[in-house]
Write a protein that holds these residues in place. Structure first.
Motif, short mmCIF file in Angstrom:
data_model
loop_
_atom_site.label_atom_id
_atom_site.label_comp_id
_atom_site.label_asym_id
_atom_site.label_seq_id
_atom_site.Cartn_x
_atom_site.Cartn_y
_atom_site.Cartn_z
N ILE A 12 0.83 -1.21 0.00
CA ILE A 12 0.00 0.00 0.00
C ILE A 12 0.87 1.26 0.00
CG2 ILE A 12 -1.69 1.31 1.36
CD1 ILE A 12 -2.86 -1.12 -0.07
N ILE A 13 1.90 1.27 0.81
CA ILE A 13 2.76 2.46 0.89
C ILE A 13 3.49 2.69 -0.43
CG2 ILE A 13 4.84 3.38 1.99
CD1 ILE A 13 3.78 2.15 4.62
N SER A 14 4.02 1.63 -1.03
CA SER A 14 4.72 1.80 -2.31
C SER A 14 3.78 2.25 -3.41
CB SER A 14 5.44 0.52 -2.71
OG SER A 14 4.52 -0.48 -3.02
N ARG A 15 2.54 1.79 -3.34
CA ARG A 15 1.56 2.19 -4.35
C ARG A 15 1.19 3.66 -4.20
NH1 ARG A 15 -4.51 0.24 -4.41
NH2 ARG A 15 -4.24 1.10 -2.36
N GLN A 16 1.12 4.13 -2.97
CA GLN A 16 0.71 5.51 -2.74
C GLN A 16 1.82 6.52 -3.01
OE1 GLN A 16 -0.65 5.49 1.29
NE2 GLN A 16 -2.71 4.83 0.74
N TYR A 17 3.04 6.20 -2.64
CA TYR A 17 4.11 7.19 -2.69
C TYR A 17 4.95 7.15 -3.95
CZ TYR A 17 2.92 8.23 2.08
OH TYR A 17 2.24 8.59 3.20
N ASN A 18 4.89 6.07 -4.69
CA ASN A 18 5.67 6.00 -5.92
C ASN A 18 4.86 5.24 -6.97
OD1 ASN A 18 7.70 6.28 -7.69
ND2 ASN A 18 9.28 5.36 -6.42
N SER A 19 3.79 5.83 -7.40
CA SER A 19 2.86 5.18 -8.33
C SER A 19 3.48 4.77 -9.66
CB SER A 19 1.65 6.08 -8.58
OG SER A 19 0.95 6.27 -7.39
N PRO A 20 4.27 5.62 -10.32
CA PRO A 20 4.83 5.18 -11.61
C PRO A 20 5.72 3.94 -11.49
CG PRO A 20 5.07 7.54 -11.38
CD PRO A 20 4.59 7.02 -10.07
N PHE A 22 5.51 1.68 -9.19
CA PHE A 22 4.64 0.55 -8.86
C PHE A 22 3.99 -0.02 -10.12
CE2 PHE A 22 0.37 -1.01 -7.89
CZ PHE A 22 0.71 -2.09 -7.08
N ILE A 23 3.51 0.85 -11.01
CA ILE A 23 2.89 0.40 -12.26
C ILE A 23 3.92 -0.31 -13.14
CG2 ILE A 23 1.76 1.17 -14.38
CD1 ILE A 23 -0.02 1.22 -11.89
N GLU A 24 5.13 0.23 -13.19
CA GLU A 24 6.19 -0.43 -13.97
C GLU A 24 6.52 -1.80 -13.40
OE1 GLU A 24 9.08 2.58 -13.52
OE2 GLU A 24 8.12 3.91 -14.98
N LEU A 25 6.59 -1.90 -12.09
CA LEU A 25 6.85 -3.19 -11.45
C LEU A 25 5.71 -4.17 -11.74
CD1 LEU A 25 8.49 -4.96 -9.46
CD2 LEU A 25 7.09 -3.98 -7.65
N LEU A 26 4.49 -3.69 -11.69
CA LEU A 26 3.34 -4.54 -11.98
C LEU A 26 3.37 -5.02 -13.44
CD1 LEU A 26 0.66 -5.65 -10.84
CD2 LEU A 26 -0.42 -3.58 -11.74
N MET A 27 3.69 -4.11 -14.36
CA MET A 27 3.76 -4.50 -15.78
C MET A 27 4.87 -5.52 -16.03
SD MET A 27 3.12 -0.87 -17.68
CE MET A 27 3.36 -1.51 -19.32
N LEU A 28 6.02 -5.33 -15.40
CA LEU A 28 7.11 -6.28 -15.59
C LEU A 28 6.81 -7.63 -14.94
CD1 LEU A 28 10.20 -3.93 -15.21
CD2 LEU A 28 9.36 -5.02 -17.29
N SER A 29 6.11 -7.60 -13.82
CA SER A 29 5.71 -8.86 -13.18
C SER A 29 4.72 -9.63 -14.04
CB SER A 29 5.10 -8.59 -11.80
OG SER A 29 6.02 -7.94 -10.97
N LEU A 30 3.74 -8.92 -14.58
CA LEU A 30 2.79 -9.57 -15.49
C LEU A 30 3.47 -10.07 -16.75
CD1 LEU A 30 -0.30 -7.22 -15.17
CD2 LEU A 30 -0.11 -9.58 -14.39
N ALA A 31 4.47 -9.33 -17.22
CA ALA A 31 5.22 -9.76 -18.41
C ALA A 31 5.95 -11.07 -18.14
CB ALA A 31 6.21 -8.68 -18.83
#
Length: 98
Positions: A12-20, A22-31
């Motif tokens: 939750i903290i990483s999503r709130q304070y560093n959103s870009p 977090f999204i890049e990490l999510l995209m690379l994990s899904l990849a």
């Protein structure tokens, strides 16, 4: 249970304070998941989706580093460019079959 609570709070903290990031990490994990599925099933739509996630995350990383440089700017940019080159090579190799 305490460990799960710790990871959930970190998430939750990483999503709130560093959103870009977090999204890049999510995209690379899904990849990674999509590329593993593509490797196990030999189905090309999973490969295309995984490579598309890698291209999108790499470009996002390069744009973010251009506007807001981090303390590891050179390493981050080199990694993003390498990911971009590898994914574009994957697209070129995939296009050879069609």
């Amino acid at each position: 249970m305490r460990i799960l609570h710790f990871w959930w709070r970190t998430f939750i903290i990483s999503r709130q304070y560093n959103s870009p990031r977090f999204i890049e990490l999510l995209m690379l994990s899904l990849a990674m998941v999509m590329l593993l599925v593509a490797g196990g099933t030999d189905k090309w739509p999973y490969l295309v989706l995984g490579l598309s996630y890698v291209v999108g995350a790499s470009i996002s990383i390069l744009v973010r580093e251009a506007f807001l440089p981090s303390h590891q700017q050179r390493l981050t940019q080199i990694t993003a460019v390498l990911l971009l080159i590898i994914s574009l090579y994957g697209f070129a190799d995939l296009a050879r079959f069609f």
